[in-house]
Motif scaffolding. Sequence first.
Motif, mmCIF file in Angstrom:
data_model
loop_
_atom_site.group_PDB
_atom_site.id
_atom_site.type_symbol
_atom_site.label_atom_id
_atom_site.label_comp_id
_atom_site.label_asym_id
_atom_site.label_seq_id
_atom_site.Cartn_x
_atom_site.Cartn_y
_atom_site.Cartn_z
ATOM 1 N N ASP A 19 -42.468 1.637 35.483
ATOM 2 C CA ASP A 19 -42.533 1.867 36.922
ATOM 3 C C ASP A 19 -41.115 2.074 37.456
ATOM 4 O O ASP A 19 -40.354 1.120 37.612
ATOM 5 N N VAL A 20 -40.754 3.311 37.715
ATOM 6 C CA VAL A 20 -39.390 3.643 38.148
ATOM 7 C C VAL A 20 -39.046 2.997 39.487
ATOM 8 O O VAL A 20 -37.963 2.431 39.657
ATOM 9 N N ALA A 21 -39.955 3.051 40.439
ATOM 10 C CA ALA A 21 -39.690 2.487 41.760
ATOM 11 C C ALA A 21 -39.450 0.985 41.679
ATOM 12 O O ALA A 21 -38.540 0.445 42.324
ATOM 13 N N ALA A 22 -40.247 0.289 40.883
ATOM 14 C CA ALA A 22 -40.084 -1.154 40.728
ATOM 15 C C ALA A 22 -38.759 -1.484 40.055
ATOM 16 O O ALA A 22 -38.066 -2.436 40.441
ATOM 17 N N ALA A 23 -38.377 -0.684 39.053
ATOM 18 C CA ALA A 23 -37.102 -0.911 38.364
ATOM 19 C C ALA A 23 -35.924 -0.677 39.301
ATOM 20 O O ALA A 23 -34.967 -1.456 39.320
ATOM 21 N N GLU A 24 -35.988 0.383 40.090
ATOM 22 C CA GLU A 24 -34.910 0.663 41.042
ATOM 23 C C GLU A 24 -34.753 -0.483 42.034
ATOM 24 O O GLU A 24 -33.633 -0.908 42.345
ATOM 25 N N LEU A 33 -25.663 -1.707 40.358
ATOM 26 C CA LEU A 33 -24.805 -0.914 39.478
ATOM 27 C C LEU A 33 -24.707 0.553 39.865
ATOM 28 O O LEU A 33 -24.016 1.330 39.198
ATOM 29 N N GLY A 34 -25.371 0.952 40.925
ATOM 30 C CA GLY A 34 -25.266 2.330 41.390
ATOM 31 C C GLY A 34 -25.767 3.330 40.366
ATOM 32 O O GLY A 34 -26.713 3.061 39.614
ATOM 33 N N ASP A 35 -25.093 4.506 40.289
ATOM 34 C CA ASP A 35 -25.596 5.566 39.408
ATOM 35 C C ASP A 35 -25.217 5.374 37.945
ATOM 36 O O ASP A 35 -25.520 6.213 37.109
ATOM 37 N N LYS A 36 -24.582 4.253 37.615
ATOM 38 C CA LYS A 36 -24.338 3.970 36.197
ATOM 39 C C LYS A 36 -25.632 3.561 35.495
ATOM 40 O O LYS A 36 -25.723 3.622 34.271
ATOM 41 N N LEU A 37 -26.624 3.138 36.272
ATOM 42 C CA LEU A 37 -27.910 2.730 35.715
ATOM 43 C C LEU A 37 -28.997 3.604 36.321
ATOM 44 O O LEU A 37 -29.171 3.631 37.543
ATOM 45 N N ARG A 38 -29.718 4.302 35.472
ATOM 46 C CA ARG A 38 -30.754 5.224 35.925
ATOM 47 C C ARG A 38 -32.062 4.920 35.207
ATOM 48 O O ARG A 38 -32.077 4.156 34.239
ATOM 49 N N PHE A 39 -33.126 5.571 35.662
ATOM 50 C CA PHE A 39 -34.450 5.200 35.157
ATOM 51 C C PHE A 39 -35.293 6.439 34.884
ATOM 52 O O PHE A 39 -35.157 7.463 35.554
ATOM 53 N N ARG A 40 -36.176 6.291 33.907
ATOM 54 C CA ARG A 40 -37.072 7.376 33.524
ATOM 55 C C ARG A 40 -38.422 6.745 33.174
ATOM 56 O O ARG A 40 -38.471 5.727 32.472
#
Length: 212
Positions: A19-24, A33-40
């Motif tokens: 779940d990308v939204a939940a992870a964000e 951590l800003g854009d250093k951590l992203r999700f797929r």
Amino acid sequence: MNITINRAAIESIILEVPDVAAAEAFYTAAFGLGDKLRFRASEEPTTGFRGFILSLVVSQPSTVDSLVGTAVEGGATILKPAKKSFWGYGGVVQAPDGAIWKIATSSKKETGPATRAIDDFVVLLGVDDVKATKQFYVDHGLTVAKSFGSKYVEFDTPASSIKLALYGRRAAAKDAGVSAEGSGSHRIVLGGSAGAFTDPDGFAWEPHLASQ
């Protein structure tokens, strides 16, 4: 972010999550951590230890407690409670998506005002053959900063990038407080400046895109 010092620098970590939204929402509140951590989004099968630890290095114990606290408030599970050790002070948590995070400092005492600042973001890969994987990464453009034979390797990376270190898989699992057993997807991708490839332990790299 433009990295030219080391062509194999890691500029972002992509976690594959259900779940990308939940992870964000979790990671924004827990660590920021800003854009250093992203999700797929991914439903790739995975069981047990995924073979990596994400480590946040901070300046003092209160920062460790603060970051561990917000992670737990957001639903993380404590694998190792934060406490003093020979090396400093730290703890380990497992995020709701299953990723393991170590938050630590080399200081055993407070060194200044309370802060949530993160000094270094490190991805530690638990590998089957440290020497062979070290050579693989040297061949792909990284320079070794520290090496302790077949036990541990840390690479020299630009200050603004995510650091990379190698540990034996069983030693990494022990450090995380979990069993070394595990199978299936690592559920992590390293976004860097060395192109697309997969290392000997199945960890995938892909080109980092600033607008990704």
